[in-house]
Design a protein around this motif. Structure first.
Motif, mmCIF file in Angstrom:
data_model
loop_
_atom_site.group_PDB
_atom_site.id
_atom_site.type_symbol
_atom_site.label_atom_id
_atom_site.label_comp_id
_atom_site.label_asym_id
_atom_site.label_seq_id
_atom_site.Cartn_x
_atom_site.Cartn_y
_atom_site.Cartn_z
ATOM 1 N N ARG A 152 0.817 -1.223 0.000
ATOM 2 C CA ARG A 152 0.000 0.000 0.000
ATOM 3 C C ARG A 152 0.848 1.270 0.000
ATOM 4 O O ARG A 152 0.328 2.373 0.139
ATOM 5 C CB ARG A 152 -0.936 0.003 1.214
ATOM 6 C CG ARG A 152 -2.057 -1.002 1.078
ATOM 7 C CD ARG A 152 -2.727 -1.266 2.399
ATOM 8 N NE ARG A 152 -3.838 -2.184 2.251
ATOM 9 C CZ ARG A 152 -3.725 -3.506 2.134
ATOM 10 N NH1 ARG A 152 -2.526 -4.059 2.158
ATOM 11 N NH2 ARG A 152 -4.787 -4.261 1.998
ATOM 12 N N GLN A 153 2.150 1.090 -0.083
ATOM 13 C CA GLN A 153 3.096 2.208 -0.103
ATOM 14 C C GLN A 153 2.924 3.148 1.093
ATOM 15 O O GLN A 153 2.939 4.372 0.957
ATOM 16 C CB GLN A 153 2.980 2.977 -1.423
ATOM 17 C CG GLN A 153 3.318 2.085 -2.616
ATOM 18 C CD GLN A 153 3.326 2.832 -3.927
ATOM 19 O OE1 GLN A 153 2.607 3.801 -4.108
ATOM 20 N NE2 GLN A 153 4.157 2.389 -4.848
ATOM 21 N N ILE A 154 2.734 2.542 2.262
ATOM 22 C CA ILE A 154 2.721 3.325 3.511
ATOM 23 C C ILE A 154 4.152 3.328 4.044
ATOM 24 O O ILE A 154 4.695 2.277 4.397
ATOM 25 C CB ILE A 154 1.740 2.715 4.543
ATOM 26 C CG1 ILE A 154 0.320 2.744 3.989
ATOM 27 C CG2 ILE A 154 1.834 3.449 5.876
ATOM 28 C CD1 ILE A 154 -0.719 2.063 4.863
ATOM 29 N N PRO A 155 4.810 4.502 4.076
ATOM 30 C CA PRO A 155 6.256 4.539 4.360
ATOM 31 C C PRO A 155 6.583 4.463 5.851
ATOM 32 O O PRO A 155 7.048 5.430 6.451
ATOM 33 C CB PRO A 155 6.690 5.880 3.758
ATOM 34 C CG PRO A 155 5.469 6.738 3.893
ATOM 35 C CD PRO A 155 4.263 5.836 3.793
ATOM 36 N N LEU A 156 6.325 3.320 6.440
ATOM 37 C CA LEU A 156 6.613 3.130 7.868
ATOM 38 C C LEU A 156 7.420 1.845 8.034
ATOM 39 O O LEU A 156 6.976 0.773 7.614
ATOM 40 C CB LEU A 156 5.297 3.028 8.662
ATOM 41 C CG LEU A 156 5.462 2.959 10.183
ATOM 42 C CD1 LEU A 156 5.941 4.313 10.740
ATOM 43 C CD2 LEU A 156 4.137 2.570 10.855
ATOM 44 N N GLN A 157 8.596 1.996 8.644
ATOM 45 C CA GLN A 157 9.407 0.811 8.946
ATOM 46 C C GLN A 157 8.923 0.232 10.269
ATOM 47 O O GLN A 157 8.842 0.956 11.271
ATOM 48 C CB GLN A 157 10.880 1.207 9.051
ATOM 49 C CG GLN A 157 11.789 0.019 9.311
ATOM 50 C CD GLN A 157 13.247 0.429 9.523
ATOM 51 O OE1 GLN A 157 13.539 1.507 10.048
ATOM 52 N NE2 GLN A 157 14.166 -0.416 9.112
ATOM 53 N N VAL A 158 8.584 -1.043 10.273
ATOM 54 C CA VAL A 158 8.075 -1.687 11.493
ATOM 55 C C VAL A 158 9.053 -2.774 11.926
ATOM 56 O O VAL A 158 9.340 -3.701 11.165
ATOM 57 C CB VAL A 158 6.674 -2.302 11.252
ATOM 58 C CG1 VAL A 158 6.176 -2.984 12.524
ATOM 59 C CG2 VAL A 158 5.688 -1.234 10.811
ATOM 60 N N LEU A 159 9.570 -2.620 13.139
ATOM 61 C CA LEU A 159 10.555 -3.567 13.663
ATOM 62 C C LEU A 159 9.927 -4.379 14.799
ATOM 63 O O LEU A 159 8.952 -3.947 15.410
ATOM 64 C CB LEU A 159 11.783 -2.788 14.163
ATOM 65 C CG LEU A 159 12.459 -1.936 13.075
ATOM 66 C CD1 LEU A 159 13.492 -0.991 13.677
ATOM 67 C CD2 LEU A 159 13.105 -2.838 12.020
ATOM 68 N N PRO A 160 10.504 -5.541 15.098
ATOM 69 C CA PRO A 160 9.868 -6.402 16.104
ATOM 70 C C PRO A 160 10.263 -6.069 17.545
ATOM 71 O O PRO A 160 11.368 -5.590 17.800
ATOM 72 C CB PRO A 160 10.386 -7.790 15.722
ATOM 73 C CG PRO A 160 11.719 -7.542 15.106
ATOM 74 C CD PRO A 160 11.645 -6.191 14.436
ATOM 75 N N GLY A 161 9.350 -6.353 18.461
ATOM 76 C CA GLY A 161 9.622 -6.163 19.883
ATOM 77 C C GLY A 161 8.455 -6.666 20.691
ATOM 78 O O GLY A 161 7.569 -7.348 20.167
ATOM 79 N N SER A 162 8.449 -6.335 21.963
ATOM 80 C CA SER A 162 7.305 -6.671 22.809
ATOM 81 C C SER A 162 7.352 -5.809 24.063
ATOM 82 O O SER A 162 8.384 -5.225 24.394
ATOM 83 C CB SER A 162 7.324 -8.163 23.187
ATOM 84 O OG SER A 162 8.518 -8.475 23.860
ATOM 85 N N GLU A 163 6.198 -5.714 24.707
ATOM 86 C CA GLU A 163 6.103 -5.042 26.005
ATOM 87 C C GLU A 163 5.962 -6.156 27.035
ATOM 88 O O GLU A 163 4.917 -6.813 27.113
ATOM 89 C CB GLU A 163 4.888 -4.099 26.036
ATOM 90 C CG GLU A 163 4.762 -3.353 27.346
ATOM 91 C CD GLU A 163 3.576 -2.382 27.356
ATOM 92 O OE1 GLU A 163 2.735 -2.431 26.434
ATOM 93 O OE2 GLU A 163 3.480 -1.589 28.312
ATOM 94 N N LEU A 164 7.032 -6.366 27.772
ATOM 95 C CA LEU A 164 7.114 -7.550 28.626
ATOM 96 C C LEU A 164 6.559 -7.263 30.012
ATOM 97 O O LEU A 164 7.024 -6.340 30.696
ATOM 98 C CB LEU A 164 8.587 -7.974 28.758
ATOM 99 C CG LEU A 164 9.301 -8.308 27.440
ATOM 100 C CD1 LEU A 164 10.812 -8.269 27.633
ATOM 101 C CD2 LEU A 164 8.862 -9.683 26.958
ATOM 102 N N ALA A 165 5.577 -8.043 30.422
ATOM 103 C CA ALA A 165 5.074 -7.911 31.791
ATOM 104 C C ALA A 165 6.139 -8.442 32.748
ATOM 105 O O ALA A 165 6.801 -9.449 32.469
ATOM 106 C CB ALA A 165 3.785 -8.706 31.941
ATOM 107 N N LEU A 166 6.302 -7.733 33.858
ATOM 108 C CA LEU A 166 7.268 -8.177 34.868
ATOM 109 C C LEU A 166 6.790 -9.503 35.456
ATOM 110 O O LEU A 166 5.647 -9.608 35.901
ATOM 111 C CB LEU A 166 7.361 -7.124 35.979
ATOM 112 C CG LEU A 166 8.464 -7.330 37.000
ATOM 113 C CD1 LEU A 166 9.788 -6.854 36.436
ATOM 114 C CD2 LEU A 166 8.147 -6.608 38.291
ATOM 115 N N GLU A 167 7.639 -10.478 35.439
ATOM 116 C CA GLU A 167 7.297 -11.780 36.036
ATOM 117 C C GLU A 167 8.604 -12.510 36.360
ATOM 118 O O GLU A 167 9.641 -12.237 35.733
ATOM 119 C CB GLU A 167 6.395 -12.593 35.096
ATOM 120 C CG GLU A 167 6.831 -12.569 33.639
ATOM 121 C CD GLU A 167 7.174 -13.929 33.094
ATOM 122 O OE1 GLU A 167 7.248 -14.883 33.878
ATOM 123 O OE2 GLU A 167 7.408 -14.024 31.881
ATOM 124 N N PRO A 168 8.576 -13.403 37.336
ATOM 125 C CA PRO A 168 9.827 -13.988 37.834
ATOM 126 C C PRO A 168 10.639 -14.709 36.766
ATOM 127 O O PRO A 168 11.867 -14.777 36.872
ATOM 128 C CB PRO A 168 9.350 -14.977 38.913
ATOM 129 C CG PRO A 168 7.998 -14.505 39.306
ATOM 130 C CD PRO A 168 7.404 -13.848 38.102
#
Ligand SMILES: [Fe+2]
Length: 266
Positions: free
Chosen positions: A71-87
């Motif tokens: 769709r020629q939307i000029p956005l670079q999308v990189l991988p990641g996550s929002e990690l919940a705090l857990e042991p």
């Protein structure tokens, strides 16, 4: 200013309950991010106890990137996550089950917003650091425990923990206590990244322009540029951040006192 890098946004379709439910709304959000001046984002779906899996997030990002290109939307999308705090967080990150930001050494950690912080919080953060990771706390201005004791955040930053604030926190959209904490952290030099944490198009994302302008007015164009471009850029290259020494919070002499009359608490 444009060419911002957003290190915290719920953009991928149908992968976490905070993000867009399907492709159409994800594409609308991507277009709105471009309209607001973002060139690159790290997609950070919530990750709790290994779900969704890293493989699912990576596959979803790949498909979504292809849709953006088509769709020629000029956005670079990189991988990641929002990690919940857990042991088990360190074990999951080390094993690759939990995604770091752009698969480097920085990771985004979400703490409980309303409850007391778990007793193991500090120990886990420092253990992550000891293993070569660089923990970033997601929107600490929204965490009740920090609103009540900002000096605790100063001690964490002193020991190498980084802070990411949400742009719309600056506008008062998320409440006066959040807004006040956000500006106080900024005025003490305790903030390393600003991000949208957008879940959809709408008020949170459209606050970007106002928030950036206010950052520039209160703290200077250079600071806004550092928080939205330079530091996120270093993160993407897995480099150390460069930032001035923060001001101790317990000493109430801060730039905040010089600035507070100019900041609009609406
Ligand atoms: Fe988030």
């Amino acid at each position: 200013m444009s060419g911002y890098i957003d290190i915290h946004v719920h953009l991928l379709p149908g992968i976490d309950e905070d993000g867009p439910p399907g492709l159409k709304s994800s594409l609308e959000l991507a277009q709105e991010l471009v309209n607001q001046g973002f060139a690159t984002v790290i997609a950070t779906p919530h990750s709790l106890e290994g779900a969704p899996s890293a493989e699912e997030v990576l596959a979803c990002r790949q498909l979504f990137t292809a849709e953006l290109e088509q769709r020629q939307i000029p956005l670079q999308v990189l991988p990641g996550s929002e990690l919940a705090l857990e042991p088990q967080l360190l074990r999951r990150v080390k094993s690759g089950q939990a995604l770091t930001l752009n698969r480097g050494c920085y990771l985004l950690i979400e703490l409980p917003v309303y409850q007391q912080l778990p007793l193991y919080t500090e120990e886990l953060l420092f253990e992550l650091k000891a293993h070569g990771y660089r923990p970033i706390l997601a929107h600490p201005e929204r965490v009740k425990a920090f609103q009540d004791e900002i000096s605790y955040l100063y001690r964490l930053v002193e020991k190498g923990v980084y802070l990411q604030l949400t742009l719309s926190s600056l506008t008062g959209l998320l409440g006066p206590a959040v807004q006040k904490t956000a500006w106080k952290l900024l005025s003490h030099g305790l903030v390393h990244f600003m991000a949208t944490d957008a879940h959809c198009t709408g008020r949170r994302l459209s606050a970007t322009d106002w928030a950036v302008q206010r950052l520039e007015t209160q703290l200077g164009v250079g600071t806004a540029e550092t928080l939205l471009k330079a530091n996120p850029g270093r993160l993407l290259r897995d480099e150390e951040l460069e930032f001035p020494e923060p001001l101790p919070v317990h000493k109430s002499k801060s730039r905040f006192h010089l600035l507070k009359d100019k900041i609009f608490f609406n």
